[in-house]
Structure formats: structure tokens, C-alpha cells
Write a protein that holds these residues in place. Structure first.
Motif, PDB file in Angstrom:
ATOM      1  N   HIS A  71      -5.866  -1.087  11.770  1.00 56.85           N
ATOM      2  CA  HIS A  71      -6.385  -2.219  12.551  1.00 56.85           C
ATOM      3  C   HIS A  71      -6.289  -3.539  11.779  1.00 56.85           C
ATOM      4  O   HIS A  71      -7.319  -4.179  11.508  1.00 56.85           O
ATOM      5  N   PRO A  72      -5.078  -3.959  11.399  1.00 55.18           N
ATOM      6  CA  PRO A  72      -4.946  -5.181  10.607  1.00 55.18           C
ATOM      7  C   PRO A  72      -5.354  -6.437  11.391  1.00 55.18           C
ATOM      8  O   PRO A  72      -4.992  -6.586  12.560  1.00 55.18           O
ATOM      9  N   SER A  73      -6.095  -7.281  10.728  1.00 55.08           N
ATOM     10  CA  SER A  73      -6.492  -8.560  11.325  1.00 55.08           C
ATOM     11  C   SER A  73      -5.282  -9.499  11.333  1.00 55.08           C
ATOM     12  O   SER A  73      -4.271  -9.251  10.667  1.00 55.08           O
ATOM     13  N   ARG A  74      -5.404 -10.588  12.044  1.00 51.96           N
ATOM     14  CA  ARG A  74      -4.340 -11.598  12.059  1.00 51.96           C
ATOM     15  C   ARG A  74      -4.108 -12.137  10.651  1.00 51.96           C
ATOM     16  O   ARG A  74      -2.971 -12.339  10.232  1.00 51.96           O
ATOM     17  N   GLN A  75      -5.191 -12.347   9.894  1.00 49.56           N
ATOM     18  CA  GLN A  75      -5.071 -12.844   8.529  1.00 49.56           C
ATOM     19  C   GLN A  75      -4.291 -11.856   7.661  1.00 49.56           C
ATOM     20  O   GLN A  75      -3.414 -12.252   6.895  1.00 49.56           O
ATOM     21  N   LEU A  76      -4.591 -10.566   7.782  1.00 49.11           N
ATOM     22  CA  LEU A  76      -3.880  -9.561   7.005  1.00 49.11           C
ATOM     23  C   LEU A  76      -2.416  -9.516   7.418  1.00 49.11           C
ATOM     24  O   LEU A  76      -1.519  -9.449   6.572  1.00 49.11           O
ATOM     25  N   ARG A  77      -2.147  -9.576   8.713  1.00 56.23           N
ATOM     26  CA  ARG A  77      -0.763  -9.604   9.196  1.00 56.23           C
ATOM     27  C   ARG A  77      -0.003 -10.783   8.594  1.00 56.23           C
ATOM     28  O   ARG A  77       1.147 -10.650   8.189  1.00 56.23           O
ATOM     29  N   ASN A  78      -0.651 -11.943   8.541  1.00 57.98           N
ATOM     30  CA  ASN A  78      -0.013 -13.133   7.977  1.00 57.98           C
ATOM     31  C   ASN A  78       0.260 -12.974   6.485  1.00 57.98           C
ATOM     32  O   ASN A  78       1.306 -13.400   5.993  1.00 57.98           O
ATOM     33  N   ARG A  79      -0.679 -12.383   5.759  1.00 58.92           N
ATOM     34  CA  ARG A  79      -0.475 -12.155   4.324  1.00 58.92           C
ATOM     35  C   ARG A  79       0.697 -11.213   4.082  1.00 58.92           C
ATOM     36  O   ARG A  79       1.513 -11.441   3.192  1.00 58.92           O
ATOM     37  N   ILE A  80       0.766 -10.164   4.882  1.00 55.70           N
ATOM     38  CA  ILE A  80       1.865  -9.201   4.750  1.00 55.70           C
ATOM     39  C   ILE A  80       3.193  -9.881   5.060  1.00 55.70           C
ATOM     40  O   ILE A  80       4.171  -9.731   4.317  1.00 55.70           O
ATOM     41  N   ALA A  81       3.232 -10.642   6.137  1.00 52.15           N
ATOM     42  CA  ALA A  81       4.464 -11.351   6.512  1.00 52.15           C
ATOM     43  C   ALA A  81       4.875 -12.348   5.442  1.00 52.15           C
ATOM     44  O   ALA A  81       6.071 -12.498   5.148  1.00 52.15           O
ATOM     45  N   SER A  82       3.902 -13.031   4.822  1.00 51.75           N
ATOM     46  CA  SER A  82       4.239 -14.020   3.793  1.00 51.75           C
ATOM     47  C   SER A  82       4.808 -13.360   2.543  1.00 51.75           C
ATOM     48  O   SER A  82       5.457 -14.025   1.735  1.00 51.75           O
ATOM     49  N   CYS A  83       4.600 -12.068   2.392  1.00 58.13           N
ATOM     50  CA  CYS A  83       5.180 -11.310   1.276  1.00 58.13           C
ATOM     51  C   CYS A  83       6.535 -10.719   1.656  1.00 58.13           C
ATOM     52  O   CYS A  83       7.121  -9.949   0.887  1.00 58.13           O
ATOM     53  N   ASP A  84       7.007 -11.042   2.849  1.00 54.00           N
ATOM     54  CA  ASP A  84       8.271 -10.504   3.353  1.00 54.00           C
ATOM     55  C   ASP A  84       8.240  -8.981   3.365  1.00 54.00           C
ATOM     56  O   ASP A  84       9.200  -8.317   2.964  1.00 54.00           O
ATOM     57  N   ALA A  85       7.108  -8.435   3.806  1.00 51.96           N
ATOM     58  CA  ALA A  85       6.926  -6.986   3.896  1.00 51.96           C
ATOM     59  C   ALA A  85       6.828  -6.585   5.362  1.00 51.96           C
ATOM     60  O   ALA A  85       6.574  -7.417   6.234  1.00 51.96           O
ATOM     61  N   VAL A  86       7.024  -5.303   5.604  1.00 53.92           N
ATOM     62  CA  VAL A  86       6.936  -4.749   6.953  1.00 53.92           C
ATOM     63  C   VAL A  86       5.585  -4.052   7.092  1.00 53.92           C
ATOM     64  O   VAL A  86       5.181  -3.293   6.211  1.00 53.92           O
ATOM     65  N   LEU A  87       4.910  -4.306   8.199  1.00 52.92           N
ATOM     66  CA  LEU A  87       3.628  -3.663   8.489  1.00 52.92           C
ATOM     67  C   LEU A  87       3.861  -2.415   9.325  1.00 52.92           C
ATOM     68  O   LEU A  87       4.580  -2.455  10.330  1.00 52.92           O
ATOM     69  N   VAL A  88       3.255  -1.301   8.908  1.00 51.12           N
ATOM     70  CA  VAL A  88       3.207  -0.085   9.713  1.00 51.12           C
ATOM     71  C   VAL A  88       1.725   0.264   9.845  1.00 51.12           C
ATOM     72  O   VAL A  88       1.027   0.410   8.840  1.00 51.12           O
ATOM     73  N   GLU A  89       1.286   0.365  11.087  1.00 51.57           N
ATOM     74  CA  GLU A  89      -0.134   0.613  11.321  1.00 51.57           C
ATOM     75  C   GLU A  89      -0.481   2.092  11.253  1.00 51.57           C
ATOM     76  O   GLU A  89       0.288   2.947  11.676  1.00 51.57           O
ATOM     77  N   LYS A  90      -1.666   2.364  10.672  1.00 49.64           N
ATOM     78  CA  LYS A  90      -2.227   3.706  10.648  1.00 49.64           C
ATOM     79  C   LYS A  90      -3.095   3.869  11.887  1.00 49.64           C
ATOM     80  O   LYS A  90      -3.609   2.884  12.387  1.00 49.64           O
ATOM     81  N   PRO A  91      -3.253   5.062  12.391  1.00 52.92           N
ATOM     82  CA  PRO A  91      -2.789   6.303  11.780  1.00 52.92           C
ATOM     83  C   PRO A  91      -1.273   6.433  11.887  1.00 52.92           C
ATOM     84  O   PRO A  91      -0.668   5.987  12.854  1.00 52.92           O
ATOM     85  N   LEU A  92      -0.704   7.038  10.844  1.00 53.83           N
ATOM     86  CA  LEU A  92       0.740   7.239  10.799  1.00 53.83           C
ATOM     87  C   LEU A  92       1.101   8.366  11.749  1.00 53.83           C
ATOM     88  O   LEU A  92       0.559   9.458  11.666  1.00 53.83           O
ATOM     89  N   MET A  93       2.013   8.085  12.643  1.00 43.39           N
ATOM     90  CA  MET A  93       2.409   9.061  13.653  1.00 43.39           C
ATOM     91  C   MET A  93       3.890   9.397  13.493  1.00 43.39           C
ATOM     92  O   MET A  93       4.711   8.506  13.325  1.00 43.39           O
ATOM     93  N   GLY A  94       4.195  10.670  13.538  1.00 45.38           N
ATOM     94  CA  GLY A  94       5.592  11.086  13.511  1.00 45.38           C
ATOM     95  C   GLY A  94       6.327  10.623  12.273  1.00 45.38           C
ATOM     96  O   GLY A  94       5.808  10.681  11.167  1.00 45.38           O
ATOM     97  N   ASP A  95       7.528  10.133  12.492  1.00 42.69           N
ATOM     98  CA  ASP A  95       8.384   9.746  11.376  1.00 42.69           C
ATOM     99  C   ASP A  95       8.501   8.228  11.230  1.00 42.69           C
ATOM    100  O   ASP A  95       9.518   7.718  10.783  1.00 42.69           O
TER     101      ASP A  95
END
Length: 111
Positions: A71-95
Motif C-alpha cells: 500500500h505505497p503512499s503517493r510520497q513513497l511512489r514519488n521517492r521510488i520513481a526519483s530513484c529510477d526504480a520500479v515499484l512492485v506492490e505486495k502481496p506478491l502474486m504469481g511471477d
């Protein structure tokens, strides 16, 4: 066969870490700590996994990165994006992790 890259897992939760190790090794990913080409980082790793990624970026480490978060917040999403990283939300499903790693690692293997 799809070529893969070396992955370092930065995950504190032993059950999540074991599951990721198992599933990624079955998919053919190389897991290691020395000079990884990509990271999978839990948002809570070391208290703040994104802060660790931000520090890595500040020191010039531009390795590919996936951040897993619940459940990433908008702020967390922005921090991840500013690191040029890809967000994958938990729970992790499948592959989802292996598909995402394949998508971001394959450009490394193109001549």
C-alpha cells in the motif's frame, strides 16, 4: 531462453526472502552479493529500504532496482520513481517479480 542478470535481495523478512530466493533461482536468475546488476529491495529493509536506495544512488550506484511495498503512499511512489526504480506492490502474486526483472534486465543483454 531469456538471459537474466545477477540479483541482490535486500529483504529482512526471512519468509519473504526464502520465497524470493526459491522462485527466482527456479526462474534462472543468479543471486549474489558481489556486483549485482539489479536489486530487489523491500521498502522496510533496514528500517527504510528506499532511503538505502537513495543513498546508493547518491554514491553513484545506478544498478537496476525493484522496490517491493505494501500500500505505497503517493510520497513513497514519488521517492521510488526519483530513484529510477520500479515499484512492485505486495502481496506478491504469481511471477510478477521475475517478469519485472526479466523486463528490466534484458536490455542489459542486448548487444
Amino acid at each position: 531462453m531469456v538471459e537474466t542478470c545477477t540479483i541482490q535481495l535486500l529483504v529482512d523478512d526471512p519468509s519473504v526472502l526464502a520465497a524470493l530466493r526459491f522462485s527466482l533461482s527456479i526462474e534462472g536468475f543468479r543471486l549474489g552479493d558481489s556486483t549485482p546488476e539489479a536489486f530487489v529491495i523491500d521498502e522496510r529493509y533496514g528500517g527504510d529500504g528506499v532511503k538505502i536506495l537513495e543513498e546508493m544512488r547518491a554514491h553513484g550506484d545506478n544498478a537496476l532496482a525493484i522496490v517491493i511495498a505494501t500500500h505505497p503512499s503517493r510520497q513513497l511512489r514519488n521517492r521510488i520513481a526519483s530513484c529510477d526504480a520500479v515499484l512492485v506492490e505486495k502481496p506478491l502474486m504469481g511471477d510478477e517479480i521475475s517478469r519485472t526483472l526479466t523486463a528490466i534486465c534484458n536490455p542489459l543483454k542486448v548487444a
